[in-house]
Structures are given as C-alpha cells and as structure tokens.
Motif scaffolding. Sequence first.
Motif, mmCIF file in Angstrom:
data_model
loop_
_atom_site.group_PDB
_atom_site.id
_atom_site.type_symbol
_atom_site.label_atom_id
_atom_site.label_comp_id
_atom_site.label_asym_id
_atom_site.label_seq_id
_atom_site.Cartn_x
_atom_site.Cartn_y
_atom_site.Cartn_z
ATOM 1 N N LEU A 1 0.751 -1.307 -0.056
ATOM 2 C CA LEU A 1 0.017 0.118 0.067
ATOM 3 C C LEU A 1 0.857 1.309 -0.059
ATOM 4 N N GLU A 2 2.268 1.057 0.488
ATOM 5 C CA GLU A 2 2.858 2.260 0.630
ATOM 6 C C GLU A 2 3.554 2.872 -0.760
ATOM 7 N N HIS A 3 3.549 1.991 -1.654
ATOM 8 C CA HIS A 3 3.946 2.626 -2.954
ATOM 9 C C HIS A 3 3.219 3.574 -3.603
ATOM 10 N N ILE A 4 1.991 3.656 -3.327
ATOM 11 C CA ILE A 4 1.028 4.724 -4.110
ATOM 12 C C ILE A 4 1.572 5.862 -4.127
ATOM 13 N N ASN A 5 2.320 6.213 -3.379
ATOM 14 C CA ASN A 5 2.872 7.686 -3.106
ATOM 15 C C ASN A 5 4.193 7.908 -3.889
ATOM 16 N N GLU A 6 4.739 6.718 -3.911
ATOM 17 C CA GLU A 6 6.136 6.806 -4.824
ATOM 18 C C GLU A 6 5.739 6.495 -6.277
ATOM 19 N N PHE A 7 5.253 5.482 -6.676
ATOM 20 C CA PHE A 7 4.960 4.748 -7.830
ATOM 21 C C PHE A 7 3.711 5.000 -8.590
ATOM 22 N N ASN A 8 2.763 5.653 -7.629
ATOM 23 C CA ASN A 8 1.198 5.836 -8.155
ATOM 24 C C ASN A 8 0.784 4.334 -8.559
ATOM 25 N N SER A 9 1.041 3.401 -7.735
ATOM 26 C CA SER A 9 0.605 1.954 -7.945
ATOM 27 C C SER A 9 0.496 1.337 -6.884
ATOM 28 N N TYR A 10 -0.592 0.196 -6.853
ATOM 29 C CA TYR A 10 -0.416 -0.639 -5.719
ATOM 30 C C TYR A 10 -0.125 -2.115 -6.362
ATOM 31 N N PHE A 11 0.654 -2.644 -5.539
ATOM 32 C CA PHE A 11 1.331 -3.954 -5.888
ATOM 33 C C PHE A 11 0.611 -5.199 -4.895
ATOM 34 N N VAL A 12 0.568 -6.404 -5.755
ATOM 35 C CA VAL A 12 0.074 -7.551 -5.334
ATOM 36 C C VAL A 12 1.156 -8.619 -5.850
ATOM 37 N N LEU A 13 1.844 -9.442 -4.776
ATOM 38 C CA LEU A 13 2.526 -10.465 -5.426
ATOM 39 C C LEU A 13 1.768 -11.689 -5.161
ATOM 40 N N VAL A 14 1.566 -12.592 -6.100
ATOM 41 C CA VAL A 14 0.872 -13.723 -6.226
ATOM 42 C C VAL A 14 1.648 -14.887 -6.682
ATOM 43 N N SER A 15 1.367 -16.144 -6.186
ATOM 44 C CA SER A 15 1.766 -17.180 -6.863
ATOM 45 C C SER A 15 1.334 -17.530 -8.169
ATOM 46 N N ASP A 16 2.285 -17.761 -8.981
ATOM 47 C CA ASP A 16 1.796 -18.474 -10.500
ATOM 48 C C ASP A 16 1.884 -19.858 -10.753
ATOM 49 N N LYS A 17 1.818 -20.519 -9.741
ATOM 50 C CA LYS A 17 1.693 -21.910 -9.875
ATOM 51 C C LYS A 17 0.375 -22.712 -9.805
#
Length: 95
Positions: free
Chosen positions: A79-95
Amino acid sequence: MQSEFFEKLFVVSADNFFATDENEKYFIFQGSKNWDMYLTDKPKGIEYDILESVKLLNFREKKEFLKKIKNVKTIDYSLEHINEFNSYFVLVSDK
C-alpha cells in the motif's frame, strides 16, 4: 492492471536489505504484509528466502487492487508505493 512474471525472487528483511547499497539495484517492492523486501537478484552476504514462479500485479485503482487481493492467493502486497510509484502492488503465486 499490469503484471510481471518472475521465475525467482529473493526475499530479505528490511534490516538486512540496508546492509549494502548493492541491493537497491535489484529492488522490486517492499511488502506491507510483513515488511519484507523483494529483489530480482541474489543478495550477497545476508540471509534470504527464495520465491519461485510468482507474478507481481500492478494496479492504478485502489478498488481494483482491493478486489484482486480478495480473489487470489496473495503472497504479499504493498500500500505504501502508491505515493512513490502511483501504484498498488500484489505478489501472487503463479503455480
């Protein structure tokens, strides 16, 4: 939504991340769930874990981000990167 696939990501604690400036070159994002740092290359001289076959999802809209994290097996999110990159990130398994 944008996504990027990683065969491997290296996970280090925030404290260990700052042990060397070299880690900054490989930085992807810092998770809000557990404050771990995610790197694209193996860190030197510090303890790390490895994640395999993962996708990093990138959202501009908070509504889409919140909907997605309810419907996937989330490894971590940011949630913190919204200020820095104007984005929300989610890391998910691709298996």
